[in-house]
Motif scaffolding. Structure first.
Motif, PDB file in Angstrom:
ATOM      1  N   GLU A 298     -31.908  63.329 -13.017  1.00  0.00           N
ATOM      2  CA  GLU A 298     -32.578  64.467 -13.658  1.00  0.00           C
ATOM      3  C   GLU A 298     -31.983  65.791 -13.169  1.00  0.00           C
ATOM      4  O   GLU A 298     -31.733  66.708 -13.960  1.00  0.00           O
ATOM      5  CB  GLU A 298     -34.078  64.416 -13.339  1.00  0.00           C
ATOM      6  CG  GLU A 298     -34.886  65.540 -13.971  1.00  0.00           C
ATOM      7  CD  GLU A 298     -36.338  65.527 -13.517  1.00  0.00           C
ATOM      8  OE1 GLU A 298     -36.894  66.610 -13.279  1.00  0.00           O
ATOM      9  OE2 GLU A 298     -36.905  64.424 -13.394  1.00  0.00           O
ATOM     10  N   MET A 299     -31.735  65.886 -11.859  1.00  0.00           N
ATOM     11  CA  MET A 299     -31.225  67.131 -11.297  1.00  0.00           C
ATOM     12  C   MET A 299     -29.773  67.384 -11.691  1.00  0.00           C
ATOM     13  O   MET A 299     -29.348  68.531 -11.791  1.00  0.00           O
ATOM     14  CB  MET A 299     -31.370  67.138  -9.777  1.00  0.00           C
ATOM     15  CG  MET A 299     -32.809  67.259  -9.282  1.00  0.00           C
ATOM     16  SD  MET A 299     -33.748  68.608 -10.084  1.00  0.00           S
ATOM     17  CE  MET A 299     -32.787  70.038  -9.609  1.00  0.00           C
ATOM     18  N   ARG A 300     -28.998  66.325 -11.922  1.00  0.00           N
ATOM     19  CA  ARG A 300     -27.632  66.518 -12.440  1.00  0.00           C
ATOM     20  C   ARG A 300     -27.686  67.243 -13.773  1.00  0.00           C
ATOM     21  O   ARG A 300     -26.914  68.170 -14.039  1.00  0.00           O
ATOM     22  CB  ARG A 300     -26.945  65.162 -12.632  1.00  0.00           C
ATOM     23  CG  ARG A 300     -26.384  64.550 -11.375  1.00  0.00           C
ATOM     24  CD  ARG A 300     -25.713  63.230 -11.721  1.00  0.00           C
ATOM     25  NE  ARG A 300     -25.715  62.332 -10.586  1.00  0.00           N
ATOM     26  CZ  ARG A 300     -25.622  61.019 -10.687  1.00  0.00           C
ATOM     27  NH1 ARG A 300     -25.537  60.442 -11.857  1.00  0.00           N
ATOM     28  NH2 ARG A 300     -25.620  60.268  -9.607  1.00  0.00           N
ATOM     29  N   SER A 301     -28.597  66.799 -14.614  1.00  0.00           N
ATOM     30  CA  SER A 301     -28.773  67.440 -15.919  1.00  0.00           C
ATOM     31  C   SER A 301     -29.182  68.897 -15.755  1.00  0.00           C
ATOM     32  O   SER A 301     -28.688  69.781 -16.465  1.00  0.00           O
ATOM     33  CB  SER A 301     -29.834  66.665 -16.718  1.00  0.00           C
ATOM     34  OG  SER A 301     -30.153  67.324 -17.905  1.00  0.00           O
ATOM     35  N   GLU A 302     -30.083  69.167 -14.792  1.00  0.00           N
ATOM     36  CA  GLU A 302     -30.533  70.539 -14.547  1.00  0.00           C
ATOM     37  C   GLU A 302     -29.385  71.419 -14.051  1.00  0.00           C
ATOM     38  O   GLU A 302     -29.279  72.586 -14.428  1.00  0.00           O
ATOM     39  CB  GLU A 302     -31.673  70.540 -13.519  1.00  0.00           C
ATOM     40  CG  GLU A 302     -32.972  69.953 -14.036  1.00  0.00           C
ATOM     41  CD  GLU A 302     -33.560  70.767 -15.178  1.00  0.00           C
ATOM     42  OE1 GLU A 302     -33.508  71.998 -15.132  1.00  0.00           O
ATOM     43  OE2 GLU A 302     -34.042  70.149 -16.138  1.00  0.00           O
ATOM     44  N   LEU A 303     -28.519  70.863 -13.197  1.00  0.00           N
ATOM     45  CA  LEU A 303     -27.396  71.644 -12.675  1.00  0.00           C
ATOM     46  C   LEU A 303     -26.399  71.983 -13.779  1.00  0.00           C
ATOM     47  O   LEU A 303     -25.823  73.073 -13.796  1.00  0.00           O
ATOM     48  CB  LEU A 303     -26.698  70.882 -11.547  1.00  0.00           C
ATOM     49  CG  LEU A 303     -27.449  70.836 -10.212  1.00  0.00           C
ATOM     50  CD1 LEU A 303     -26.742  69.913  -9.225  1.00  0.00           C
ATOM     51  CD2 LEU A 303     -27.574  72.233  -9.611  1.00  0.00           C
ATOM     52  N   GLN A 304     -26.185  71.048 -14.710  1.00  0.00           N
ATOM     53  CA  GLN A 304     -25.312  71.343 -15.860  1.00  0.00           C
ATOM     54  C   GLN A 304     -25.881  72.498 -16.681  1.00  0.00           C
ATOM     55  O   GLN A 304     -25.158  73.416 -17.073  1.00  0.00           O
ATOM     56  CB  GLN A 304     -25.194  70.100 -16.746  1.00  0.00           C
ATOM     57  CG  GLN A 304     -24.132  69.128 -16.307  1.00  0.00           C
ATOM     58  CD  GLN A 304     -23.892  68.062 -17.368  1.00  0.00           C
ATOM     59  OE1 GLN A 304     -24.802  67.689 -18.116  1.00  0.00           O
ATOM     60  NE2 GLN A 304     -22.687  67.552 -17.433  1.00  0.00           N
ATOM     61  N   ARG A 305     -27.188  72.452 -16.935  1.00  0.00           N
ATOM     62  CA  ARG A 305     -27.844  73.518 -17.706  1.00  0.00           C
ATOM     63  C   ARG A 305     -27.776  74.839 -16.947  1.00  0.00           C
ATOM     64  O   ARG A 305     -27.510  75.890 -17.528  1.00  0.00           O
ATOM     65  CB  ARG A 305     -29.311  73.115 -17.948  1.00  0.00           C
ATOM     66  CG  ARG A 305     -30.099  74.089 -18.804  1.00  0.00           C
ATOM     67  CD  ARG A 305     -31.555  73.646 -18.912  1.00  0.00           C
ATOM     68  NE  ARG A 305     -32.212  73.585 -17.630  1.00  0.00           N
ATOM     69  CZ  ARG A 305     -32.700  74.653 -16.978  1.00  0.00           C
ATOM     70  NH1 ARG A 305     -32.594  75.852 -17.518  1.00  0.00           N
ATOM     71  NH2 ARG A 305     -33.294  74.512 -15.816  1.00  0.00           N
ATOM     72  N   LEU A 306     -27.989  74.775 -15.643  1.00  0.00           N
ATOM     73  CA  LEU A 306     -27.948  75.957 -14.786  1.00  0.00           C
ATOM     74  C   LEU A 306     -26.572  76.610 -14.837  1.00  0.00           C
ATOM     75  O   LEU A 306     -26.450  77.832 -14.895  1.00  0.00           O
ATOM     76  CB  LEU A 306     -28.288  75.549 -13.349  1.00  0.00           C
ATOM     77  CG  LEU A 306     -28.563  76.649 -12.344  1.00  0.00           C
ATOM     78  CD1 LEU A 306     -29.840  77.394 -12.704  1.00  0.00           C
ATOM     79  CD2 LEU A 306     -28.681  76.061 -10.945  1.00  0.00           C
ATOM     80  N   HIS A 307     -25.544  75.791 -14.815  1.00  0.00           N
ATOM     81  CA  HIS A 307     -24.171  76.308 -14.864  1.00  0.00           C
ATOM     82  C   HIS A 307     -23.920  77.092 -16.147  1.00  0.00           C
ATOM     83  O   HIS A 307     -23.322  78.167 -16.138  1.00  0.00           O
ATOM     84  CB  HIS A 307     -23.180  75.147 -14.754  1.00  0.00           C
ATOM     85  CG  HIS A 307     -21.749  75.561 -14.859  1.00  0.00           C
ATOM     86  ND1 HIS A 307     -20.907  75.104 -15.842  1.00  0.00           N
ATOM     87  CD2 HIS A 307     -21.006  76.425 -14.115  1.00  0.00           C
ATOM     88  CE1 HIS A 307     -19.723  75.645 -15.686  1.00  0.00           C
ATOM     89  NE2 HIS A 307     -19.750  76.440 -14.656  1.00  0.00           N
ATOM     90  N   LEU A 308     -24.406  76.568 -17.262  1.00  0.00           N
ATOM     91  CA  LEU A 308     -24.235  77.248 -18.547  1.00  0.00           C
ATOM     92  C   LEU A 308     -25.052  78.536 -18.611  1.00  0.00           C
ATOM     93  O   LEU A 308     -24.570  79.571 -19.086  1.00  0.00           O
ATOM     94  CB  LEU A 308     -24.643  76.320 -19.695  1.00  0.00           C
ATOM     95  CG  LEU A 308     -23.646  75.223 -20.066  1.00  0.00           C
ATOM     96  CD1 LEU A 308     -24.244  74.296 -21.114  1.00  0.00           C
ATOM     97  CD2 LEU A 308     -22.346  75.820 -20.592  1.00  0.00           C
ATOM     98  N   GLU A 309     -26.293  78.481 -18.130  1.00  0.00           N
ATOM     99  CA  GLU A 309     -27.190  79.641 -18.239  1.00  0.00           C
ATOM    100  C   GLU A 309     -26.764  80.797 -17.343  1.00  0.00           C
ATOM    101  O   GLU A 309     -26.888  81.960 -17.717  1.00  0.00           O
ATOM    102  CB  GLU A 309     -28.633  79.232 -17.905  1.00  0.00           C
ATOM    103  CG  GLU A 309     -29.284  78.400 -18.997  1.00  0.00           C
ATOM    104  CD  GLU A 309     -30.769  78.186 -18.757  1.00  0.00           C
ATOM    105  OE1 GLU A 309     -31.331  78.797 -17.828  1.00  0.00           O
ATOM    106  OE2 GLU A 309     -31.377  77.398 -19.512  1.00  0.00           O
TER     107      GLU A 309
END
Length: 548
Positions: A298-309
């Motif tokens: 779940e946190m891998r997905s969050e880090l990907q989103r964080l990188h984009l945002e």
């Protein structure tokens, strides 16, 4: 966000080289993972870029600023490099609330920054919110419970997140009680006029001093921004805290203590604290290793989103190749302090530079098969595998194997010459952890201890590398074997097949296929992604397919 450039960066402790002559370019807005086994030098590399470790020699540039140069004597400390660091241990203060943990670093800032009128800016932000008075009323009305009592904390957080304002501005809006007014729009306009007077007065006062109050409420004089050494105001700190809490979705936890949060929530707080000062680069040292498998995904997905945002440059250390493959835009694979490969994840997976890279990346692991043979007139190689099986390896592109070995020898000689030049320089320290050929693993039914015996190798000795997904079990295939083990997971089944009752091959069969241990299994190597390595030096020669 800046580009990071490492030039001939070396770090050694006496004769042990943790990082050896590393050259690396991390592009703006990249997500780079530093990958490798424990003790390979990846964390040391990260710490040197961040300024937590001083290199022995080399040069490091972040953006257009040299932060370390051994020749020029430049070494800018970590707190001046404008980078954020997220550790494996979240290091949250247990006696502080989530809000206090995030804001802690901001309260200590005291440096030259833009002169700003925070009162006027806050007034304008409230004006912007009040212009949507009907939306404010709707938000507040949603926060009444069944007994008709207003949950002010919930209403405040909703106002903060919807209108991107501080808690002080949100409290001010709640105090206007627009939801109780007979005409909310008229009531809002009354307060807008009061606040607009504050904004106008600030502009007039600025003009009287020969300054201009800009649209973002910073000051300029003669077309240049006005700077002053100061601390951040409570308003600025709160806006920063609320901004990052929106990104990582922890707005409701501001009054809680770390002990009252789950592991994933604690990690979000640590990320928010790192992002709050708006670092130019974000460094992460195995931040997910303390989480369980499900939460890690779940946190891998969050880090990907964080990188984009955030649009930030992320540099991430991990020894988990699955994390590196799923998160990174580029993987920097290190072993024994040396850069092995620096490419996009799928390039590292499909075209590894050497046996070490091929072995380290991929789950289940790649199959290695010793092969011996020579090139035929048509360009293919006639090879003997599994002691007595004859196959033909056909390269995808034209290959002159003798010329490949000649070029490889030249490359090796050049490397020796460069090393001799280094050894002749003043202050050179001989390396104790010298390079050795990677000892790849051939899976066998009966495993014996590897005693490291030297084997005489020639240019006719090769290693074939085949990923598990390119092994197929077909009734009419020529390579005969039997099922050694079968591990279904639902979506796929991992099968190990014994060849000659001696060697083991691992394949992945997609779909709900069931295999029984001991059953006959005929094997075929499919696709044109079969790898051919030199056994002498472990380097990849080419890709191709196998004809049986």
């Amino acid at each position: 966000m800046p580009k990071i450039v490492l030039e001939h960066v070396t770090k050694h402790y006496d004769k042990f080289y943790a990082v050896d002559d590393l050259n690396l370019v991390i592009e703006d807005n990249a997500f780079v993972t530093l990958l490798g086994p424990s003790g390979c030098g990846k964390t040391t590399t990260l710490r040197m870029i961040a300024g937590l470790e001083t290199p022995t020699s080399g040069k490091i540039t972040i953006g257009d600023r040299v932060v370390y140069d051994s020749k020029e004597g430049i070494n800018i400390p970590a707190n001046k490099r404008k980078v954020g660091f997220l550790f494996q241990n979240y290091a949250l203060w247990p006696n502080m609330t989530v809000y206090q943990n995030i804001s802690f670093g901001l309260t200590n800032v005291n440096e030259e920054m833009l002169k700003i009128n925070t009162d006027a800016r806050a007034s304008q932000q409230v004006i912007n919110a009040l212009n949507k008075s009907n939306e404010i009323v709707k938000i507040i009305n949603e926060c009444y419970d069944r007994k008709g009592k207003l949950d002010e904390n919930k209403a405040m957080i909703k106002l903060i997140d919807n209108h991107e304002i501080s808690q002080y501005s949100a409290k001010k809006i709640l105090g206007y009680n627009l939801q109780k007014a007979s005409d909310p729009t008229s009531e809002a306009n009354k307060h807008i006029n009061e606040l607009q007077a504050i904004v106008n007065k600030a502009k007039e006062e600025a003009n009287a001093k020969g300054l201009v109050l800009n649209e973002d409420f910073t000051y300029s004089k003669n077309g240049e921004q006005v700077l002053e050494k100061r601390k951040l105001t409570k308003e600025e700190i709160d806006l920063a805290v609320r901004r990052v809490s929106r990104i990582v979705k922890i707005g409701m936890f501001m009054d809680r203590y770390p002990a009252e949060l789950s592991g994933g929530q604690q990690q979000r707080v640590a990320i928010a604290r790192t992002l709050a000062p708006e670092p130019t680069v974000l460094f992460m040292d195995e931040p997910l290793s303390n989480l369980d498998a499900k939460l890690r995904l779940e946190m891998r997905s969050e880090l990907q989103r964080l990188h984009l945002e955030t649009g930030s440059t992320f540099v991430y250390v991990t020894h988990d190749q699955m994390e590196a493959m799923t998160l990174a835009t580029r993987i920097c694979l290190i072993d024994n302090g040396l850069l092995q490969q620096y490419n996009a994840p799928l390039d590292v997976y499909n075209m590894p530079n050497n046996l070490f890279v091929a072995d380290f990346v991929g789950n289940p692991a790649i199959n290695f098969i010793d092969a011996k043979g020579k090139q035929e007139a048509d360009g293919s190689l006639s090879l003997t595998i599994f002691d007595d099986k004859q196959v033909k390896f056909v390269p995808n592109e034209g290959l002159d194997i003798n010329k490949w070995f000649e070029d490889d020898e030249k490359t090796l000689e050049l490397a020796k010459e460069e090393l001799a030049k280094k050894a002749a320089q003043k202050g050179y320290v001989e390396k104790s952890n010298k390079e050795t050929n990677f000892r790849y693993h051939i899976a066998k039914v009966d495993e014996f201890e590897d005693y490291g015996d030297e084997v005489e190798l020639t240019n006719e000795d090769f290693v074939i590398g085949i990923r598990p997904e390119f092994i197929d079990i077909r009734p009419d295939a020529k390579l005969k074997g039997e099922i050694y083990s079968s591990m279904p997971t639902g979506m796929e089944t991992t099968v190990r097949v014994a060849i000659n009752n001696k060697y083991l091959l691992t394949g992945v069969m997609f779909g709900g296929v069931v295999y029984k241990i001991g059953d006959k299994a005929d094997i075929e190597f499919k696709g044109n992604n079969v790898m051919l390595f030199s056994r002498k030096n472990g380097r990849l020669i080419t890709l191709g397919h196998i004809e049986q």
